[in-house]
Design a protein around this motif. Structure first.
Motif, PDB file in Angstrom:
ATOM      1  N   SER A 114       0.813  -1.230   0.000  1.00 14.85           N
ATOM      2  CA  SER A 114       0.000   0.000   0.000  1.00 14.85           C
ATOM      3  C   SER A 114       0.840   1.272   0.000  1.00 14.85           C
ATOM      4  O   SER A 114       0.283   2.376  -0.161  1.00 14.85           O
ATOM      5  CB  SER A 114      -0.933   0.017   1.213  1.00 14.85           C
ATOM      6  OG  SER A 114      -0.187   0.098   2.418  1.00 14.85           O
ATOM      7  N   TYR A 160      -0.515   4.914  -0.899  1.00 16.23           N
ATOM      8  CA  TYR A 160      -0.599   5.923   0.154  1.00 16.23           C
ATOM      9  C   TYR A 160       0.064   7.227  -0.286  1.00 16.23           C
ATOM     10  O   TYR A 160      -0.430   8.316   0.009  1.00 16.23           O
ATOM     11  CB  TYR A 160       0.068   5.384   1.419  1.00 16.23           C
ATOM     12  CG  TYR A 160       0.089   6.348   2.578  1.00 16.23           C
ATOM     13  CD1 TYR A 160      -0.983   6.434   3.458  1.00 16.23           C
ATOM     14  CD2 TYR A 160       1.198   7.175   2.806  1.00 16.23           C
ATOM     15  CE1 TYR A 160      -0.968   7.319   4.533  1.00 16.23           C
ATOM     16  CE2 TYR A 160       1.220   8.060   3.869  1.00 16.23           C
ATOM     17  CZ  TYR A 160       0.145   8.124   4.724  1.00 16.23           C
ATOM     18  OH  TYR A 160       0.163   9.005   5.787  1.00 16.23           O
ATOM     19  N   PRO A 194      -5.252   4.322   2.887  1.00 15.33           N
ATOM     20  CA  PRO A 194      -5.289   5.008   4.191  1.00 15.33           C
ATOM     21  C   PRO A 194      -4.028   4.826   5.025  1.00 15.33           C
ATOM     22  O   PRO A 194      -3.757   5.625   5.919  1.00 15.33           O
ATOM     23  CB  PRO A 194      -6.493   4.374   4.880  1.00 15.33           C
ATOM     24  CG  PRO A 194      -6.594   3.008   4.269  1.00 15.33           C
ATOM     25  CD  PRO A 194      -6.157   3.166   2.841  1.00 15.33           C
ATOM     26  N   VAL A 195      -3.278   3.765   4.767  1.00 20.00           N
ATOM     27  CA  VAL A 195      -2.057   3.492   5.538  1.00 20.00           C
ATOM     28  C   VAL A 195      -0.932   3.102   4.586  1.00 20.00           C
ATOM     29  O   VAL A 195      -1.182   2.546   3.513  1.00 20.00           O
ATOM     30  CB  VAL A 195      -2.279   2.367   6.579  1.00 20.00           C
ATOM     31  CG1 VAL A 195      -3.259   2.803   7.650  1.00 20.00           C
ATOM     32  CG2 VAL A 195      -2.758   1.085   5.901  1.00 20.00           C
TER      33      VAL A 195
END
Length: 271
Positions: free
Chosen positions: A27, A31, A37-38
């Motif tokens: 991610s 991000y 989101p993280v």
């Protein structure tokens, strides 16, 4: 699938470390552009270990990991070491912060102890948090595999370097200070030392990890520069402890105890 399983059996550590990075870091680029989101998933080592065990060892490997996760009969003194050492490091760092840098004195009476106790319990069972996300993979799987090939000292060096690299996304985005790279490397020696002295108990290093981060700097009343300084003070203490363990307990770093290497019979393989 048989070809993948055969390759994994021959390259267990490459498979584990590579899959850990993929699962933890996937991610990060999303991000960076605002699509996730993280930036980082702490459960990467846990999931990677479960996948590699399934491909390389099967049920016997899962039984071995489960036995380490439930290995609690290691002597009460080791429970004291596992739970008290992180709290002692925090207390000494806080005392130094207050004494030498005029940080506010923590008001222990006003702290939300019930909330801290609940967080302590939840961290044992939350795979998205560091303790359960890391320990079954790093200590439960990687350390025994490393120690099957190399000494505990070299194994700690290799795992410490990887664990420091693994934290890179949350350092880059500012969730951890750069000092975390050095601290992560140093504290890996403490984890390996504790793991080997408790007959390869993942439960004990899990408890150690939970105790290490449950009481936050904010809960003690440290914010801003005072909280940043705590990272450096606690990090310096962990570095001193790691150096002390390597220097004073030299025998522990030469050969791993039988209980801290894989109990699953397997051919000697390459990394």
């Amino acid at each position: 699938m048989s070809a993948i399983a055969a390759w994994t059996r021959q390259h267990r550590l490459i498979a584990f470390f590579g899959l850990t990075l993929v699962l933890s870091w996937w991610s990060w680029p999303f991000y960076a552009v605002g699509l996730a989101p993280v930036p980082f998933f702490a459960c990467g080592p846990l999931v990677a270990a479960l996948v590699v065990i399934g491909l390389a060892e099967g049920r016997a490997g899962y039984r071995d990991l489960l036995s380490r996760l439930t290995r609690w009969r290691v002597g009460w003194t080791w429970w004291v070491v596992a739970l008290a050492t992180p709290l002692l490091v925090l207390a000494v760092a806080a005392a130094a912060n207050v004494t030498f840098w005029d940080a506010p004195v923590p008001d222990l009476a006003s702290m939300a102890w019930a909330d801290i106790g609940l967080l302590f319990a939840l961290r044992f069972v939350n795979p998205l948090d560091g303790p359960l996300g890391e320990e079954p993979g790093f200590r439960g799987y990687a350390v025994p595999q490393l120690q099957q090939r190399w000494s505990p000292l070299r194994s700690a060096c290799l795992l410490g370097a990887f664990a420091a690299l693994w934290h890179l996304p949350i350092i880059v985005v500012g969730e951890l200070q750069p000092i975390a790279i050095v601290v992560t490397f140093a504290i890996t020696f403490v984890y390996v030392w504790l793991f080997n002295h408790t007959r390869g108990s993942v439960l004990l290093v899990l408890a150690f990890h939970v105790a290490q981060g449950t009481v936050s700097y904010a809960a003690l009343g440290f914010t801003g520069a005072d909280a940043d300084r705590m990272d450096w003070l606690a990090g310096a203490l962990w570095l001193v402890i790691a150096i002390g363990l390597v220097t004073l307990d030299r025998r522990a770093w030469r050969n791993a105890p039988p209980a801290a290497i894989p109990s699953v019979s397997a051919e000697r393989v390459s990394v």
